[in-house]
Design an enzyme around this catalytic site. Structure first.
Site, PDB file in Angstrom:
ATOM      1  N   ASP A  68      -2.135  35.044   6.339  1.00  0.00           N
ATOM      2  CA  ASP A  68      -0.941  34.441   6.928  1.00  0.00           C
ATOM      3  C   ASP A  68      -0.716  34.903   8.368  1.00  0.00           C
ATOM      4  OD1 ASP A  68      -0.328  32.952   4.729  1.00  0.00           O
ATOM      5  OD2 ASP A  68       1.261  34.258   3.991  1.00  0.00           O
ATOM      6  N   ARG A  98       1.910  10.808   8.825  1.00  0.00           N
ATOM      7  CA  ARG A  98       2.567   9.841   7.945  1.00  0.00           C
ATOM      8  C   ARG A  98       4.067   9.745   8.229  1.00  0.00           C
ATOM      9  NH1 ARG A  98      -0.940  12.146   4.094  1.00  0.00           N
ATOM     10  NH2 ARG A  98       0.718  13.389   3.150  1.00  0.00           N
ATOM     11  N   ASP A 114      16.383  14.770   8.575  1.00  0.00           N
ATOM     12  CA  ASP A 114      15.485  14.265   7.549  1.00  0.00           C
ATOM     13  C   ASP A 114      14.365  13.495   8.245  1.00  0.00           C
ATOM     14  OD1 ASP A 114      14.164  13.163   5.431  1.00  0.00           O
ATOM     15  OD2 ASP A 114      15.908  12.155   4.548  1.00  0.00           O
ATOM     16  N   LYS A 172      12.001  11.933   7.093  1.00  0.00           N
ATOM     17  CA  LYS A 172      11.629  10.694   6.407  1.00  0.00           C
ATOM     18  C   LYS A 172      12.623   9.562   6.681  1.00  0.00           C
ATOM     19  CE  LYS A 172       9.533  13.194   2.517  1.00  0.00           C
ATOM     20  NZ  LYS A 172       9.586  13.442   1.045  1.00  0.00           N
ATOM     21  N   HIS A 183      -2.546  30.105  -0.812  1.00  0.00           N
ATOM     22  CA  HIS A 183      -1.722  31.147  -0.213  1.00  0.00           C
ATOM     23  C   HIS A 183      -2.647  32.231   0.327  1.00  0.00           C
ATOM     24  CE1 HIS A 183       2.292  29.715  -0.993  1.00  0.00           C
ATOM     25  NE2 HIS A 183       1.998  29.471  -2.259  1.00  0.00           N
TER      26      HIS A 183
END
Length: 371
Positions: free
Chosen positions: A166, A101, A70, A72, A136
């Site tokens: 892509d 961040r 994780d 975060k 997209h």
């Protein structure tokens, strides 16, 4: 010995562009560690299933290790720091600013490992008015003018099957720039931050129309360019059984052979006189016969004419079999095997084609890699 077999790649990306880029690097020998959120990335849930895993996920992520973490959570950076210190390449595909961040931005990681080549793939790049905009493949093609080259006003629009943005705007530029950055690092000892924007590459695919527009002051719309519908020598023609013949007979010798084979009247063979009339006549002749007839007649003539293949027919095409395109197989944890997505690396630079590639369960390698 493979060209990248001494390199470590950290892949924070998901879905298609980044994972396919790291697949290229893995097939060329690199050790790829896929960093996934707890439970695994979203593509692990994409249908159809291939045994215990998603078939699309298996096709893109064969031969990679999987670490669950994780990002975060407190202490995530500290847990990954030993891996970051030994990494050569990092690939991420978040919106601009997300990695920073989370504490994993380029500046923070470059301070830990100045040799790290940090590759960011995004829709519109790290800056500019659309940098934070979602999108997209079809959106990037639309904005970059590429879709407009094949659409004609007032006509039913075809949906392009190729994920040009892509793969052609994300995967391939990422791989190319990573290899250039490795060459630069050999000389300077320093890594760098690569800003890959999928939308940036779209005008490159419209190169002919751009050249025409810049030279004449008139930019072609759909159906007006040499390769987008204006010339009878380059296009798709429907056959009697509802299938299609792809004609690319641009050069005089190919056009002459094609016209002779289909029996086009002499008066229409100079297609510069009345291109629409020539196209209509060609279309009528092709529509009078089945695809199998044109395949047997035109393909052996070497005049740049090919009956469109389905995916199943392409998979069985002798040319691809001779090149070993589908010789690599991926194996899911339950033991089932299927041919994997080909990557267009020269044979000398890729792993043995017949070798099996496994698909790691989400987080399967966490303890081994981080321990």
């Amino acid at each position: 010995m493979l060209p990248l077999d001494d390199l470590v790649v950290l892949d924070f990306s998901t879905l298609l562009p980044g994972p396919m880029a790291s697949l290229f690097l893995a097939e060329a020998g690199a050790q790829v560690v896929k960093i996934e959120r707890p439970g695994g990335e979203d593509m692990r849930g994409f249908p159809p299933r291939f045994g215990q895993v998603s078939a699309p996920f298996a096709a893109l992520n064969r031969g990679k290790q999987s670490v669950e973490i994780d990002l975060k959570a407190q202490g995530a950076l500290e847990r990954l720091t030993p891996l970051i210190l030994q990494a050569d390449i990092l690939i991420e595909q978040f919106r601009p600013g997300v990695m920073a961040r989370l504490g994993f931005g380029h500046e923070a990681l470059a301070a830990l490992n100045p040799r790290l080549i940090y590759c960011s793939i995004s829709g519109y790049g790290q800056d500019g008015p659309r940098a934070q905009e979602a999108g997209h493949d079809i959106n990037y093609q639309a904005l970059g003018g590429l879709l407009g080259q094949s659409l004609q006003r007032g006509q039913e629009p075809p949906l392009p099957p190729s994920l040009v943005a892509d793969i052609g705007g994300g995967t391939l530029p990422a791989v190319m720039n990573i290899l250039l950055a490795l060459r630069r690092r050999e000389r300077t000892g320093q890594g760098c931050h690569l800003d890959i924007a999928m939308a940036d590459a779209m005008p490159s695919f419209a190169w002919y129309g751009l050249a025409q527009g810049h030279a004449t002051g008139t930019f072609p719309e759909g159906g007006q360019g040499l390769l987008t519908g204006q010339s009878p020598r380059y296009g798709l023609y429907a056959t009697a059984d509802g299938w299609f013949l792809a004609v690319g007979a641009l050069e005089p010798k190919f056009w002459s052979g094609f016209c002779e084979a289909i029996g086009l009247p002499e008066a229409l063979r100079d297609d510069a006189v009345d291109p629409p009339a020539t196209r209509r006549a060609v279309a009528a002749l092709i529509a009078a016969r089945y695809a199998a007839h044109w395949r047997a007649l035109l393909e052996p003539l070497d005049c740049c004419c090919t009956v469109v293949r389905t995916l199943d027919e392409a998979r069985a095409e002798p040319q691809f079999a001779a090149r070993g395109l589908f010789a690599t197989h991926v194996r899911e944890p339950g033991g089932r095997q299927m041919p994997s997505t080909p990557v267009p690396l020269a044979p000398v630079f890729r792993r043995q084609a017949e070798a099996l590639r496994g698909v790691a369960a989400s987080g399967e390698d966490t303890d081994d890699v981080l321990g």
